[in-house]
Design an enzyme around this catalytic site. Structure first.
Site, PDB file in Angstrom:
ATOM      1  N   SER A  11       0.808  -1.234   0.000  1.00 35.87           N
ATOM      2  CA  SER A  11       0.000   0.000   0.000  1.00 35.87           C
ATOM      3  C   SER A  11       0.840   1.283   0.000  1.00 35.87           C
ATOM      4  O   SER A  11       0.539   2.201  -0.778  1.00 35.87           O
ATOM      5  CB  SER A  11      -0.962   0.016   1.192  1.00 35.87           C
ATOM      6  OG  SER A  11      -1.938  -0.968   1.007  1.00 35.87           O
TER       7      SER A  11
ATOM      8  N   LYS B 251      -9.178  -4.986  11.637  1.00 37.47           N
ATOM      9  CA  LYS B 251     -10.338  -4.594  10.826  1.00 37.47           C
ATOM     10  C   LYS B 251     -11.650  -4.554  11.615  1.00 37.47           C
ATOM     11  O   LYS B 251     -12.512  -3.724  11.324  1.00 37.47           O
ATOM     12  CB  LYS B 251     -10.480  -5.528   9.622  1.00 37.47           C
ATOM     13  CG  LYS B 251      -9.437  -5.283   8.531  1.00 37.47           C
ATOM     14  CD  LYS B 251      -9.734  -6.126   7.308  1.00 37.47           C
ATOM     15  CE  LYS B 251      -8.730  -5.876   6.201  1.00 37.47           C
ATOM     16  NZ  LYS B 251      -9.054  -6.573   4.965  1.00 37.47           N
TER      17      LYS B 251
ATOM     18  N   ASP C  74     -12.784  -3.115   0.678  1.00 36.91           N
ATOM     19  CA  ASP C  74     -12.647  -4.459   0.087  1.00 36.91           C
ATOM     20  C   ASP C  74     -13.903  -4.755  -0.739  1.00 36.91           C
ATOM     21  O   ASP C  74     -13.854  -5.525  -1.693  1.00 36.91           O
ATOM     22  CB  ASP C  74     -12.482  -5.525   1.178  1.00 36.91           C
ATOM     23  CG  ASP C  74     -11.080  -5.517   1.774  1.00 36.91           C
ATOM     24  OD1 ASP C  74     -10.144  -5.055   1.101  1.00 36.91           O
ATOM     25  OD2 ASP C  74     -10.919  -5.966   2.934  1.00 36.91           O
TER      26      ASP C  74
ATOM     27  N   GLY D 275     -15.938 -19.386   0.606  1.00 37.04           N
ATOM     28  CA  GLY D 275     -15.356 -18.893   1.841  1.00 37.04           C
ATOM     29  C   GLY D 275     -16.408 -18.138   2.639  1.00 37.04           C
ATOM     30  O   GLY D 275     -17.446 -17.728   2.077  1.00 37.04           O
TER      31      GLY D 275
ATOM     32  N   ARG E 102     -15.936 -24.451   3.894  1.00 29.22           N
ATOM     33  CA  ARG E 102     -15.529 -25.699   4.539  1.00 29.22           C
ATOM     34  C   ARG E 102     -16.430 -25.958   5.751  1.00 29.22           C
ATOM     35  O   ARG E 102     -16.969 -27.032   5.908  1.00 29.22           O
ATOM     36  CB  ARG E 102     -14.058 -25.576   4.973  1.00 29.22           C
ATOM     37  CG  ARG E 102     -13.554 -26.733   5.769  1.00 29.22           C
ATOM     38  CD  ARG E 102     -12.089 -26.580   6.086  1.00 29.22           C
ATOM     39  NE  ARG E 102     -11.814 -25.450   6.979  1.00 29.22           N
ATOM     40  CZ  ARG E 102     -10.607 -25.113   7.415  1.00 29.22           C
ATOM     41  NH1 ARG E 102      -9.549 -25.817   7.021  1.00 29.22           N
ATOM     42  NH2 ARG E 102     -10.426 -24.088   8.212  1.00 29.22           N
ATOM     43  N   THR E 103     -16.607 -24.920   6.601  1.00 23.72           N
ATOM     44  CA  THR E 103     -17.477 -25.062   7.766  1.00 23.72           C
ATOM     45  C   THR E 103     -18.866 -24.581   7.362  1.00 23.72           C
ATOM     46  O   THR E 103     -19.099 -23.382   7.199  1.00 23.72           O
ATOM     47  CB  THR E 103     -16.920 -24.206   8.935  1.00 23.72           C
ATOM     48  OG1 THR E 103     -15.528 -24.494   9.075  1.00 23.72           O
ATOM     49  CG2 THR E 103     -17.646 -24.465  10.223  1.00 23.72           C
TER      50      THR E 103
ATOM     51  N   TYR F 256      -3.567 -13.039  -3.981  1.00 26.84           N
ATOM     52  CA  TYR F 256      -2.709 -12.398  -4.994  1.00 26.84           C
ATOM     53  C   TYR F 256      -1.265 -12.895  -4.982  1.00 26.84           C
ATOM     54  O   TYR F 256      -0.435 -12.402  -5.739  1.00 26.84           O
ATOM     55  CB  TYR F 256      -2.795 -10.881  -4.954  1.00 26.84           C
ATOM     56  CG  TYR F 256      -2.509 -10.210  -3.626  1.00 26.84           C
ATOM     57  CD1 TYR F 256      -1.226  -9.965  -3.205  1.00 26.84           C
ATOM     58  CD2 TYR F 256      -3.562  -9.799  -2.823  1.00 26.84           C
ATOM     59  CE1 TYR F 256      -0.977  -9.338  -2.005  1.00 26.84           C
ATOM     60  CE2 TYR F 256      -3.328  -9.161  -1.621  1.00 26.84           C
ATOM     61  CZ  TYR F 256      -2.039  -8.943  -1.213  1.00 26.84           C
ATOM     62  OH  TYR F 256      -1.802  -8.325  -0.024  1.00 26.84           O
TER      63      TYR F 256
HETATM   64  P1  NAP Z   1     -10.377 -15.370   7.062  1.00 21.86           P
HETATM   65  O1  NAP Z   1     -11.345 -14.403   7.599  1.00 21.86           O
HETATM   66  O2  NAP Z   1      -9.430 -16.032   8.012  1.00 21.86           O
HETATM   67  O3  NAP Z   1     -11.190 -16.527   6.293  1.00 21.86           O
HETATM   68  C1  NAP Z   1     -10.533 -17.657   5.798  1.00 21.86           C
HETATM   69  C2  NAP Z   1     -11.491 -18.501   4.951  1.00 21.86           C
HETATM   70  O4  NAP Z   1     -10.712 -19.526   4.328  1.00 21.86           O
HETATM   71  C3  NAP Z   1     -12.598 -19.177   5.737  1.00 21.86           C
HETATM   72  O5  NAP Z   1     -13.750 -19.276   4.967  1.00 21.86           O
HETATM   73  C4  NAP Z   1     -11.995 -20.582   5.968  1.00 21.86           C
HETATM   74  O6  NAP Z   1     -12.983 -21.586   6.125  1.00 21.86           O
HETATM   75  C5  NAP Z   1     -11.290 -20.799   4.665  1.00 21.86           C
HETATM   76  N1  NAP Z   1     -10.210 -21.780   4.772  1.00 21.86           N
HETATM   77  C6  NAP Z   1      -9.025 -21.638   5.408  1.00 21.86           C
HETATM   78  N2  NAP Z   1      -8.288 -22.774   5.267  1.00 21.86           N
HETATM   79  C7  NAP Z   1      -9.048 -23.626   4.518  1.00 21.86           C
HETATM   80  C8  NAP Z   1      -8.842 -24.954   4.026  1.00 21.86           C
HETATM   81  N3  NAP Z   1      -7.691 -25.602   4.266  1.00 21.86           N
HETATM   82  N4  NAP Z   1      -9.790 -25.515   3.281  1.00 21.86           N
HETATM   83  C9  NAP Z   1     -10.941 -24.858   3.014  1.00 21.86           C
HETATM   84  N5  NAP Z   1     -11.208 -23.615   3.462  1.00 21.86           N
HETATM   85  C10 NAP Z   1     -10.265 -23.004   4.206  1.00 21.86           C
HETATM   86  O7  NAP Z   1      -9.447 -14.734   5.942  1.00 21.86           O
HETATM   87  P2  NAP Z   1      -9.785 -13.487   4.964  1.00 21.86           P
HETATM   88  O8  NAP Z   1      -9.362 -12.224   5.619  1.00 21.86           O
HETATM   89  O9  NAP Z   1     -11.193 -13.609   4.519  1.00 21.86           O
HETATM   90  O10 NAP Z   1      -8.757 -13.750   3.762  1.00 21.86           O
HETATM   91  C11 NAP Z   1      -8.961 -14.846   2.892  1.00 21.86           C
HETATM   92  C12 NAP Z   1      -8.046 -14.720   1.679  1.00 21.86           C
HETATM   93  O11 NAP Z   1      -8.381 -13.540   0.949  1.00 21.86           O
HETATM   94  C13 NAP Z   1      -6.564 -14.575   2.029  1.00 21.86           C
HETATM   95  O12 NAP Z   1      -5.818 -15.313   1.107  1.00 21.86           O
HETATM   96  C14 NAP Z   1      -6.279 -13.112   1.855  1.00 21.86           C
HETATM   97  O13 NAP Z   1      -4.928 -12.854   1.491  1.00 21.86           O
HETATM   98  C15 NAP Z   1      -7.212 -12.753   0.701  1.00 21.86           C
HETATM   99  N6  NAP Z   1      -7.567 -11.322   0.678  1.00 21.86           N
HETATM  100  C16 NAP Z   1      -7.232 -10.626  -0.442  1.00 21.86           C
HETATM  101  C17 NAP Z   1      -7.542  -9.288  -0.541  1.00 21.86           C
HETATM  102  C18 NAP Z   1      -7.166  -8.531  -1.788  1.00 21.86           C
HETATM  103  O14 NAP Z   1      -7.172  -7.303  -1.774  1.00 21.86           O
HETATM  104  N7  NAP Z   1      -6.879  -9.223  -2.864  1.00 21.86           N
HETATM  105  C19 NAP Z   1      -8.209  -8.629   0.515  1.00 21.86           C
HETATM  106  C20 NAP Z   1      -8.564  -9.386   1.642  1.00 21.86           C
HETATM  107  C21 NAP Z   1      -8.228 -10.743   1.710  1.00 21.86           C
HETATM  108  P3  NAP Z   1     -13.554 -21.981   7.581  1.00 21.86           P
HETATM  109  O15 NAP Z   1     -14.638 -21.007   7.882  1.00 21.86           O
HETATM  110  O16 NAP Z   1     -14.053 -23.375   7.402  1.00 21.86           O
HETATM  111  O17 NAP Z   1     -12.407 -21.893   8.551  1.00 21.86           O
END
Ligand code: NAP
Length: 474
Positions: A209, A260, A297, A320, A344-345, A408
């Site tokens: 950023s 956040k 986001d 997700g 997954r959940t 990314y």
């Molecule tokens: P988060 O709140 O921790 O959520 C993680 C999600 O991934 C949950 O739905 C979880 O499922 C699932 N998950 C984790 N491990 C898994 C597995 N082994 N198999 C199946 N599902 C699994 O994380 P978040 O903040 O939403 O971020 C998620 C992703 O988005 C990250 O890679 C992050 O870098 C990316 N992201 C990108 C941007 C961007 O600007 N491009 C912005 C924000 C986030 P459960 O509910 O079952 O645990």
């Protein structure tokens, strides 16, 4: 060569002319001053009221024909200079490049309503009719058109300079190219009045950023006004950091993991969508000093999708149910899409889907995705180093689909590779990152973000390539 600024009253011609003159180290003049020099009246209003508009227009034409200023110069014209073609012809003969500063009528109205020095604006309907009559004349006369809505005079001046460079290919000796180049490339540095924006999180040292925002400030020539820094703030230090930022009147705070949700109760106001999502990633100081939280986001997900597809009535599968999924779910629901949540959940998918009247599935039921128009993948599955993993089997992907991944790193996940092989259109997570930053940039600065510069920084940093055209599919 001289730069002549055209535009309706209130478009900011005089201010932009002054900024340009300062950047180029040359003079700026108001054509009205030349007109006054030809008249015995003390003011333009006096010419209008005592001699009538025709007399004023004759003097205006005379000023255009006889102006004896030494080139190069920036000329700010009156709004009615386009009323007579001989005015434009006369200015053209003075080696003029015409720049039309285009401002929407609603913005002009906001700026000028109640301004008693602008008698033409006392009757808004008449002013609107005049605006509509003159608009095609400005357009026809202009060598280039610069949109001023939502931009600072500095940002407008910077775009004007870029346009002049583009149009003249730097061949205009009389416009002191060395001064221009100096004005464009001399790095502006923070000063005592610079507004500070910060990203805080833990960890934060990897964040793109600061580079993306600072390069964008430089691109718009507002790097003296804004600076973007990073600060490592641990979860237990948040309230202390917030008290400091507030006391120091930081302009913007970008919040990343783990802040956040924790930031929300500390703020004076929350954007309704951020409230629904239950997280803020962007905090802005308002003009009254209060701080408001947003979740950009949401734009990060929705803007890239909307660039390619009208989401209204589409079936969108969000994979997700975490933080990124919430931004996606409320964003696409707000755009009129039907939402399916897969996770997954299952319980988490059900709870999230229920909030928008959508349906919920476990990842075991991935077949349901086959019937979806759009897939937005928001789990961490497939992230570096687990680049061979994908939360969905390739068998559910279709050529008609639009598939976005929030991840990314890598630039193109296994899921996106599979989608591309299936003939679908794909959007890398880097684009989500850029667009959450674009929305944030606009909230912090009030300027339109230079999207291509921000994309360039992100692709350079992550080593990816933007595919302009899709390969196969829709
Ligand atoms: P988060 O709140 O921790 O959520 C993680 C999600 O991934 C949950 O739905 C979880 O499922 C699932 N998950 C984790 N491990 C898994 C597995 N082994 N198999 C199946 N599902 C699994 O994380 P978040 O903040 O939403 O971020 C998620 C992703 O988005 C990250 O890679 C992050 O870098 C990316 N992201 C990108 C941007 C961007 O600007 N491009 C912005 C924000 C986030 P459960 O509910 O079952 O645990």
């Amino acid at each position: 060569m001289n730069i002549v600024l055209l535009g309706f009253m209130g478009a900011g011609k005089s201010t932009v002319a002054a900024v340009l003159a300062e950047k180029l180290h040359i003079s700026s003049v108001e054509l009205d001053e030349e007109i006054l020099a030809l008249s015995e009246r003390p003011t333009i209003s006096a010419i209008f009221s005592l001699d009538g508009e025709d007399a004023f227009r004759r003097l205006e034409t005379q000023a255009c024909q006889t102006w004896g200023l030494v080139s190069p110069v920036i000329v700010s014209t009156g709004g009615g200079v386009v009323e007579r073609s001989e005015n434009l012809d006369a200015l053209r003969q003075r080696d003029a490049l015409f720049v039309f500063l285009h401002t929407s009528f609603s913005t002009l109205q906001e700026r000028l309503e109640g301004d008693s020095t602008r008698p033409l604006f006392q009757d808004v309907e008449a002013a609107k009719a005049l605006f509509q009559k003159r608009l095609p004349r400005y357009m026809n006369a202009a060598d280039c058109i610069v949109d001023t809505d939502g931009k600072t005079p500095e940002a407008v001046a910077s775009i004007v300079l870029d346009e002049v460079h583009r149009l003249t290919g730097n061949r205009h000796k009389t416009l002191q190219p060395s001064a221009m180049v100096q004005a464009c490339t001399c790095p502006s540095v923070p000063s005592a009045t610079t507004e500070v924006c910060v990203i805080w999180g833990d960890p934060v040292s990897h964040s793109l950023s600061p580079r993306m925002h600072n390069e964008a400030y430089r691109e718009l020539d507002i790097a003296e006004k804004f600076v973007f820094v990073a600060a490592q703030v641990q979860a237990q230090e948040l309230e202390q950091a917030w008290a400091g930022a507030r006391a120091m009147k930081f302009r913007g705070i970008t919040c990343t993991i783990p802040h956040k949700q924790a930031m929300m109760p500390l703020l004076d106001e929350l954007d309704p969508l951020a409230k629904k999502v239950g997280a803020v990633n962007t905090v802005v100081r308002l003009s009254d000093g209060r701080y408001k939280g947003y979740n950009t986001d949401v734009e990060g997900v929705v803007l890239p999708l909307k660039e390619r597809i009208d989401l209204a009535g589409k079936r969108v599968a969000i994979v997700g149910a975490g933080g990124a999924a919430r931004a996606a779910v409320f964003g696409v629901e707000d755009a009129g899409a039907e939402v399916l949540v897969l996770n997954r959940t299952l319980e988490k998918a059900q709870a999230l889907a229920e909030e928008v009247g959508g349906s919920a599935y476990s990842l075991q039921d991935a077949d349901v995705v086959e019937g979806c128009d759009v897939i937005v993948q928001t789990t961490s599955v497939g992230m570096t180093p687990h680049v061979e993993d994908s939360p969905l089997p390739s068998s559910v992907l279709r050529p008609s689909q639009l598939v976005m991944d929030a991840i990314y790193t890598p630039w193109e996940t296994r899921l996106l590779q599979d989608a591309r092989k299936a003939g679908a259109m794909v959007i890398p997570g880097a684009e989500m990152f850029v667009y959450q930053g674009v929305a944030q940039f606009e909230l912090y600065t009030g300027c339109s973000a230079p999207v291509s510069t921000m994309k360039r920084i992100v692709s350079e940093s992550l080593g990816g390539t933007w595919h302009v055209k899709r390969e196969g599919g829709l």
